[in-house]
Design a protein around this motif. Structure first.
Motif, PDB file in Angstrom:
ATOM      1  N   THR A 183      36.744   2.496 -12.359  1.00 16.59           N
ATOM      2  CA  THR A 183      36.608   2.614 -10.896  1.00 16.59           C
ATOM      3  C   THR A 183      37.359   1.367 -10.092  1.00 16.59           C
ATOM      4  O   THR A 183      37.453   1.266  -8.974  1.00 16.59           O
ATOM      5  N   GLN A 184      38.105   0.546 -11.066  1.00 15.89           N
ATOM      6  CA  GLN A 184      38.494  -0.763 -10.442  1.00 15.89           C
ATOM      7  C   GLN A 184      39.598  -0.638  -9.453  1.00 15.89           C
ATOM      8  O   GLN A 184      39.539  -1.169  -8.311  1.00 15.89           O
ATOM      9  N   LYS A 185      40.390   0.570  -9.725  1.00 16.12           N
ATOM     10  CA  LYS A 185      41.455   0.955  -8.647  1.00 16.12           C
ATOM     11  C   LYS A 185      41.008   1.189  -7.251  1.00 16.12           C
ATOM     12  O   LYS A 185      41.348   0.502  -6.257  1.00 16.12           O
ATOM     13  N   TRP A 186      40.008   1.903  -7.182  1.00 12.54           N
ATOM     14  CA  TRP A 186      39.272   2.274  -5.831  1.00 12.54           C
ATOM     15  C   TRP A 186      38.396   1.141  -5.468  1.00 12.54           C
ATOM     16  O   TRP A 186      38.445   0.986  -4.325  1.00 12.54           O
ATOM     17  N   PHE A 187      37.897   0.464  -6.366  1.00  7.82           N
ATOM     18  CA  PHE A 187      37.097  -0.587  -6.101  1.00  7.82           C
ATOM     19  C   PHE A 187      37.832  -1.699  -5.340  1.00  7.82           C
ATOM     20  O   PHE A 187      37.491  -2.185  -4.108  1.00  7.82           O
ATOM     21  N   ILE A 188      38.922  -2.031  -5.733  1.00  9.30           N
ATOM     22  CA  ILE A 188      40.013  -3.173  -5.062  1.00  9.30           C
ATOM     23  C   ILE A 188      40.518  -2.388  -3.814  1.00  9.30           C
ATOM     24  O   ILE A 188      40.439  -3.253  -2.713  1.00  9.30           O
ATOM     25  N   ASN A 189      40.782  -1.382  -3.859  1.00 11.17           N
ATOM     26  CA  ASN A 189      41.089  -0.766  -2.521  1.00 11.17           C
ATOM     27  C   ASN A 189      39.991  -0.638  -1.296  1.00 11.17           C
ATOM     28  O   ASN A 189      40.177  -1.039  -0.305  1.00 11.17           O
ATOM     29  N   GLY A 190      38.893  -0.480  -1.828  1.00  8.66           N
ATOM     30  CA  GLY A 190      37.714  -0.313  -0.857  1.00  8.66           C
ATOM     31  C   GLY A 190      37.434  -1.560  -0.368  1.00  8.66           C
ATOM     32  O   GLY A 190      37.214  -1.928   0.692  1.00  8.66           O
ATOM     33  N   PHE A 236      33.612   4.429  -0.449  1.00  8.92           N
ATOM     34  CA  PHE A 236      32.446   5.256  -1.147  1.00  8.92           C
ATOM     35  C   PHE A 236      32.300   4.696  -2.630  1.00  8.92           C
ATOM     36  O   PHE A 236      31.280   4.347  -3.010  1.00  8.92           O
ATOM     37  N   ILE A 237      33.465   4.570  -3.172  1.00  9.94           N
ATOM     38  CA  ILE A 237      33.561   4.269  -4.751  1.00  9.94           C
ATOM     39  C   ILE A 237      32.981   2.828  -4.652  1.00  9.94           C
ATOM     40  O   ILE A 237      32.354   2.148  -5.611  1.00  9.94           O
ATOM     41  N   THR A 238      33.673   2.246  -3.830  1.00 11.27           N
ATOM     42  CA  THR A 238      33.177   0.624  -3.931  1.00 11.27           C
ATOM     43  C   THR A 238      31.712   0.396  -3.482  1.00 11.27           C
ATOM     44  O   THR A 238      31.040  -0.558  -4.505  1.00 11.27           O
ATOM     45  N   PHE A 239      31.212   1.192  -2.560  1.00 16.31           N
ATOM     46  CA  PHE A 239      29.761   0.997  -2.371  1.00 16.31           C
ATOM     47  C   PHE A 239      28.981   1.516  -3.570  1.00 16.31           C
ATOM     48  O   PHE A 239      27.803   0.932  -3.977  1.00 16.31           O
ATOM     49  N   GLY A 240      29.385   2.708  -3.969  1.00  9.94           N
ATOM     50  CA  GLY A 240      28.754   3.167  -5.206  1.00  9.94           C
ATOM     51  C   GLY A 240      28.662   2.321  -6.427  1.00  9.94           C
ATOM     52  O   GLY A 240      27.618   2.216  -7.252  1.00  9.94           O
ATOM     53  N   LEU A 276      28.072  -1.145 -17.755  1.00 10.55           N
ATOM     54  CA  LEU A 276      28.979  -1.779 -16.381  1.00 10.55           C
ATOM     55  C   LEU A 276      30.210  -1.932 -16.399  1.00 10.55           C
ATOM     56  O   LEU A 276      31.033  -1.796 -15.810  1.00 10.55           O
ATOM     57  N   LEU A 277      30.516  -2.175 -17.644  1.00 11.71           N
ATOM     58  CA  LEU A 277      31.928  -2.563 -18.057  1.00 11.71           C
ATOM     59  C   LEU A 277      32.919  -1.256 -17.914  1.00 11.71           C
ATOM     60  O   LEU A 277      33.750  -1.256 -17.374  1.00 11.71           O
ATOM     61  N   LEU A 278      32.099  -0.367 -18.808  1.00 13.77           N
ATOM     62  CA  LEU A 278      32.788   0.948 -18.600  1.00 13.77           C
ATOM     63  C   LEU A 278      33.102   1.544 -17.144  1.00 13.77           C
ATOM     64  O   LEU A 278      34.173   2.219 -16.839  1.00 13.77           O
TER      65      LEU A 278
END
Length: 283
Positions: free
Chosen positions: A267-274, A198-202, A260-262
């Motif tokens: 969210t980078q942790k969940w983004f990488i997991n996604g 969800f976080i990756t998609f978001g 975008l950087l903020l």
């Protein structure tokens, strides 16, 4: 001696990896660094290719852009449209993906094939029919038109469907036996287990909508409704207030990238997991 030799080899391997990763990182970050440095230059220094660092940093460029241009309004417009669009895309994508994975009905596979088939269409091919539909609905030159025309993300449906398929069917069946309806199963069980997706998609949806240029330029004419990409071009470049004052353009671009950087920072942790396909389940 053999152990010491292996230690030397490991040190050399790690050193090579660090050097390669450092070089790639510098290469990747260089455009952003160049943009920040250019934002602190004068117009003459920007046009001089032999000068990289400014002789006297022009911090006033940022002050000029923030307080004497509509850039903050453009950023606010983009944040509003991006956040509302993101919420609608997540809701619609989750419901469609849930139906495709956990509900049994005739034509389910055909429906998914049609959905994915539309993903193969070039984006430009949808502009004319979408424009006509919005014109008939009298939604041109409005935030509503921008949001409604992006209410569904095919990529999001695909990503969430793949994540939902990793959830054991037995858990869903057990929840149904306990009396949970589809909404409760999706919200309280499926969504927490696939949080990374969800976080990756978001994040990807937010960045795409925030940076969108061509479609907003086609359906919005009012300067006060401009998103950041079209607003930056309209005010700073295309015969706008600053003409070819590239130092101010670079300062404005740096401020536009900041949200975008903020978002990515938090969210980078969940983004990488996604991206890695982690659904939050172990073993």
């Amino acid at each position: 001696m053999q152990v010491r030799g292996n230690t030397y080899v490991e040190v050399i391997r790690k050193s090579i990896k660090i050097i390669i990763l450092t070089a790639v990182s510098i290469f990747t970050a260089f455009p952003f660094i160049w943009m920040i440095v250019s934002a602190l230059k004068t117009k003459v220094e920007i046009m001089n290719a032999t000068i990289f660092f400014p002789s006297d940093p022009q911090w006033n460029n940022f002050i000029e852009v923030i307080f004497h241009s509509p850039l903050i309004r453009y950023i606010g417009n983009s944040l509003f449209v991006s956040i509302v669009t993101l919420i609608i895309q997540i809701v619609s994508g989750a419901m469609i993906a849930y139906a495709l994975v956990f509900m049994r009905f005739r034509g389910r596979k055909l429906l998914f094939a049609i959905i994915m088939g539309t993903y193969m269409l070039p984006t430009a091919a949808t502009y004319i029919p979408s424009y006509i539909i919005l014109a008939d609905m009298k939604l041109l030159d409005s935030y509503t038109g921008l949001i409604v025309s992006n209410a569904v993300s095919i990529f999001g449906i695909f990503l969430l469907r793949q994540a939902f398929m990793q959830v054991p069917q037995g858990l869903v069946e057990a929840a149904r036996i306990d009396g949970a309806n589809h909404a409760k199963i999706l919200i309280y069980m499926i969504a927490p287990m696939t949080k990374s997706s969800f976080i990756t998609f978001g994040l990807m949806s937010f960045i795409s909508t925030y940076n969108s240029y061509m479609w907003p330029s086609l359906i919005t004419d009012s300067p006060e409704k401009s998103l950041v990409s079209q607003g930056l071009r309209r005010f700073f470049i295309e015969g706008g207030a600053y003409g070819t004052e590239w130092s101010l353009v670079m300062a404005g671009s740096a401020l536009i990238v900041l949200p975008l950087l903020l978002v990515f920072m938090f969210t980078q942790k969940w983004f990488i997991n996604g991206i890695g396909g982690d659904t939050g389940m172990k073993g």
